[in-house]
Design an enzyme around this catalytic site. Structure first.
Site, short mmCIF file in Angstrom:
data_model
loop_
_atom_site.label_atom_id
_atom_site.label_comp_id
_atom_site.label_asym_id
_atom_site.label_seq_id
_atom_site.Cartn_x
_atom_site.Cartn_y
_atom_site.Cartn_z
N ASP A 199 -16.88 29.25 36.24
CA ASP A 199 -17.14 29.94 34.96
C ASP A 199 -18.51 30.61 34.99
OD1 ASP A 199 -17.01 30.81 32.36
OD2 ASP A 199 -17.28 28.84 31.47
N HIS A 205 -18.34 24.12 32.08
CA HIS A 205 -19.63 23.92 31.39
C HIS A 205 -20.33 22.62 31.77
CE1 HIS A 205 -18.35 26.72 27.80
NE2 HIS A 205 -18.26 27.31 28.97
N ASP A 247 -11.74 35.28 33.67
CA ASP A 247 -12.69 34.29 33.16
C ASP A 247 -11.98 32.99 32.82
OD1 ASP A 247 -14.92 33.01 32.16
OD2 ASP A 247 -14.89 34.05 30.23
N HIS A 305 -17.96 37.57 33.79
CA HIS A 305 -19.33 37.51 33.25
C HIS A 305 -20.31 36.87 34.22
CE1 HIS A 305 -19.25 33.27 31.82
NE2 HIS A 305 -18.00 33.50 31.50
N GLU A 346 -21.80 36.34 28.13
CA GLU A 346 -20.53 35.96 27.50
C GLU A 346 -20.67 34.61 26.82
OE1 GLU A 346 -16.61 34.06 27.03
OE2 GLU A 346 -18.24 33.36 28.27
N GLU A 347 -21.40 33.71 27.46
CA GLU A 347 -21.38 32.31 27.01
C GLU A 347 -22.01 32.09 25.63
OE1 GLU A 347 -19.63 30.15 28.15
OE2 GLU A 347 -19.37 30.39 30.30
#
Lengths: 470, 470
Positions: free
Chosen positions: B294, B426, B356, B282, B328-329
């Site tokens: 990520d 994140h 991912d 993503h 995606e997130e």
């Protein structure tokens, strides 16, 4: 002797009962869980790395590390902890090295170098000469005295990037570092610069041992490593103009041997006390970083193996020792001494495991043993699957345990993921922050699980001179 | 159309001949070698991370990433490259969050927090209230409205350290983050602070999505993550004195949906063009770091799969697509849109692979498929052994490819080593320097090898509605 109270006795009986009645799966699960939730390896490494630092053989730091690890092992309530004297070489780096490339018009570019361990110094004002690049000893020989004499030789064969195991790539290059000066000296070279053993392009020079063997003193030329980035720069500048000069200055020196120690702790076996299982790493390191991966990780993991066995309620049948070897990096005196004493005392070392490949996620082990023992090990492989430990192959073990080899025993080396190892190996970025706590702890648990199995089942009874052991 | 010269034609015939006559072992070796010596993934990631940065859906950076990756795919000489429009949510963080703990005597300690994605803001002057710690929703329920009303709820259940797969540990905690505000709101809480999903103790707060579902606007309370170190501090201070107050201020906001895109490139299949194999990651990321693990890693690895196939001389029978999913997130709009369009066009997606889970050393794959297809995959496992790829298990695949699931196709997720992933996930330290070039490249090669095999052999013919394909 302390008299145990009935409640304490009951507790030990309970623990002992639990372990004997537990499956291997359960014991191994407890070991991993203990390491990941209650491990000591990371705290010990923090002290070794951040409170002590680099631990070059013969240095004050190396002796601090001896005292610290002895003290910590003393706290674990093992059956014995002691220091085993060993004389070690003492090489000192001196003041920080300095180097530049000089173009014919006098422009200079400073480059990052470090003396190789064991190298002689340059003259006190440094050494300036033309420099010639080679990829290997064959090229050196082809160039011959005519082209080499009076020059600095620049060995620039990079580590092969498409080898999956980076130790293989290292093995394919390291003769430039170890023997480069010796070989170049034959053709009248005045100094040697070696591309750092590093798969990355960066600015860190990587030290490591080199040797002159029986070369007379007046033939011993100074040898230094250059960072990969500066190695690339030097190579490019040489392609543009091979009349450039290289200057370097280093003041390193080999002093007299000094007294040092292997640090040893033991849980004495309850059934076969003269069958020894050892687990170890090396306490010395190079001086540029703090030696966290090489080999602080192996040291603290090995220490934790004995503690984790105790914490998991395992009461070993065989004598389990942690051995923290001195002087792996530039002499192997500790490993040799340990084997020598073991032989003198007729101690039967059935299994020796070394961790000296970094504190990264463990992938498995490499075994130096006969086929029967290896088949025994392969039977245990499924026990490791839940922990993603999959690599069980025949191969080398480790430098320090190597001298213990017999026809029937088993030597092994922990095999962590090798991809990042040479980013840090022997360089100033081999530091605590490059070690991940969980990865380190997984390594300690993986070692403990294998030690537990070898203790419980012994080394393959069929080949072990006919003695049946259960 | 370009007319090929005879020499060029001969070259293609030669390559084509080589590949068809090469063993799978040889092709896979070429793929790994190409990735490790001539890979593009690391360069692309450098640009995405360092020239663009964090790519939150709807942001300018996300659109820059769309344009950049489209442009790079255009350069690869694929058969088609296009943008697939998709409307995405746009949530903005606003100014940096601020928080402190206040003791009854007025002493304040600043702590590290960040708003959770999708959260509402606090009042513009911030929110100060008593704070109460719980470990899970059961404790929350037991405390009830009486104890919760008017307070901030602090969810402090840590990730379970003794799970080997850190994604399992994440799965065991993430409901606090996603649903914590929704649940606490039921009992009259005024705000929520969640312990960061991080196995390490450090100072980075970790964001991630949260939701209110159908909660009316006036029941939506602000929700933020606190760093693990500050979570520990807060917990200790609460144990000493439960009358302390917590203050936090955040100005995040959900705006209207905006136009964005999935980026798609295709090599059209030579024999079965309507059988699609897709590989993807993503393109969006959270905003705190630069989204290197990520999922910048998954994006550049997926892009390189198509390039590596070409470079290795593979001429696919089936249509191979790289799909760079948007959002995606915090919405999965890209994944849903791709599947929707695929269904409309009746495109038969036989295999979809997602990366991912970070750019760390690949260990294998997790497969979502029937037993027959899984057995087919297990037959290929020995081909991966030289590359230390050992993990082939049934399980989940990936969020973005999930909507493509049918009874007969195969979905899969790359499974890299997971130990370090949640150190960065994140958080503002999900940055380029945390990605190792070789590890990233090994992942790209591992994905390419699996795509090569699925292209060559197809998905298990027996179960595939009786159609025999070779």
């Amino acid at each position: 002797m302390q008299i145990l109270k009935p409640a304490v006795l009951l507790y030990f009986l309970f623990i002992s009962f639990c372990v004997t009645s537990q499956s291997d799966e359960d014991v191994i699960k407890t070991i991993y869980s203990q390491s990941l939730t209650n491990g000591k390896s990371y705290d010990w490494l923090n002290y070794l790395s951040n409170q002590i630092g680099g631990r070059l053989s013969g240095s004050l730091n190396a002796e601090k590390a001896v005292a610290y690890t002895k003290e910590e092992l003393d706290k674990l309530g093992l059956d014995k902890v002691w220091l085993q004297p060993v004389m070690v070489p003492k090489w000192v780096r001196g003041i920080k090295e300095y180097a530049f490339i000089e173009t014919p018009n006098g422009q200079t570019t400073i480059v990052n170098i470090c003396a190789l361990g064991g190298s002689v110094a340059t003259p006190s004002l440094g050494l300036k000469a033309n420099i010639i690049e080679v990829k290997n000893f064959e090229e050196l020989e082809a160039l011959g005295k005519e082209k080499i004499e009076g020059k600095i030789v620049f060995y620039n064969r990079p580590m092969q990037a498409d080898l999956i195991n980076t130790f293989e790539a290292y093995g394919g290059c390291v003769n430039q570092r170890y023997s480069g000066a010796m070989e170049a000296s034959k053709y009248g070279a005045v100094g040697v610069i070696v591309r750092s053993m590093n798969l990355r392009l960066d600015d860190y020079p990587h030290t490591g041992s080199m040797g002159y063997e029986d070369l007379p003193n007046d033939k011993r030329i100074p040898s230094a490593a250059i960072s990969t980035n500066d190695g690339e720069l030097l190579s490019t500048m040489l392609q543009l103009d091979n009349s450039i000069k290289f200057y370097f200055k280093q003041s390193c020196k080999q002093l007299k041997d000094v007294q040092s120690y292997n640090v040893i702790g033991e849980i004495t076996g309850s059934e076969y006390p003269n069958e020894y299982i050892i687990v170890g790493g090396h306490l010395d390191s190079w001086d540029l970083g703090d030696g966290s991966h090489d080999d602080g990780a192996g040291v603290v993991q090995s220490m934790d193996v004995l503690r984790l066995l105790k914490e998991s309620g395992v009461r070993p049948k065989r004598s389990i020792r942690v051995v923290l070897f001195m002087n792996e990096e530039n002499g192997l005196r500790g490993g040799k001494k340990y084997a020598e004493v073991a032989k003198q005392k007729n101690e039967n070392h059935v299994f020796a495991l070394e961790s000296d490949s970094g504190g990264f996620t463990p992938r498995g082990f490499s075994f130096d043993c006969n086929d029967a023992s290896f088949n025994q090990v392969l039977n245990w492989k499924p026990l490791f699957k839940p922990y993603l430990i999959h690599y069980f192959e025949k191969g080398g073990s480790g430098a320090d345990v190597g001298p213990l080899k017999t026809e029937t025993n088993v030597l092994a080396g922990l095999r962590p993921d090798s991809q990042r190892y040479f980013d840090h190996h022997h360089a100033s970025n081999d530091t605590f922050d490059a070690v991940n706590k969980r990865e380190l702890e997984l390594g300690a648990a993986t070692m403990t699980a294998l030690v537990y199995l070898f203790d419980k089942y012994g080394v393959n009874p069929i080949t072990n001179k006919g003695t049946i052991k259960k």
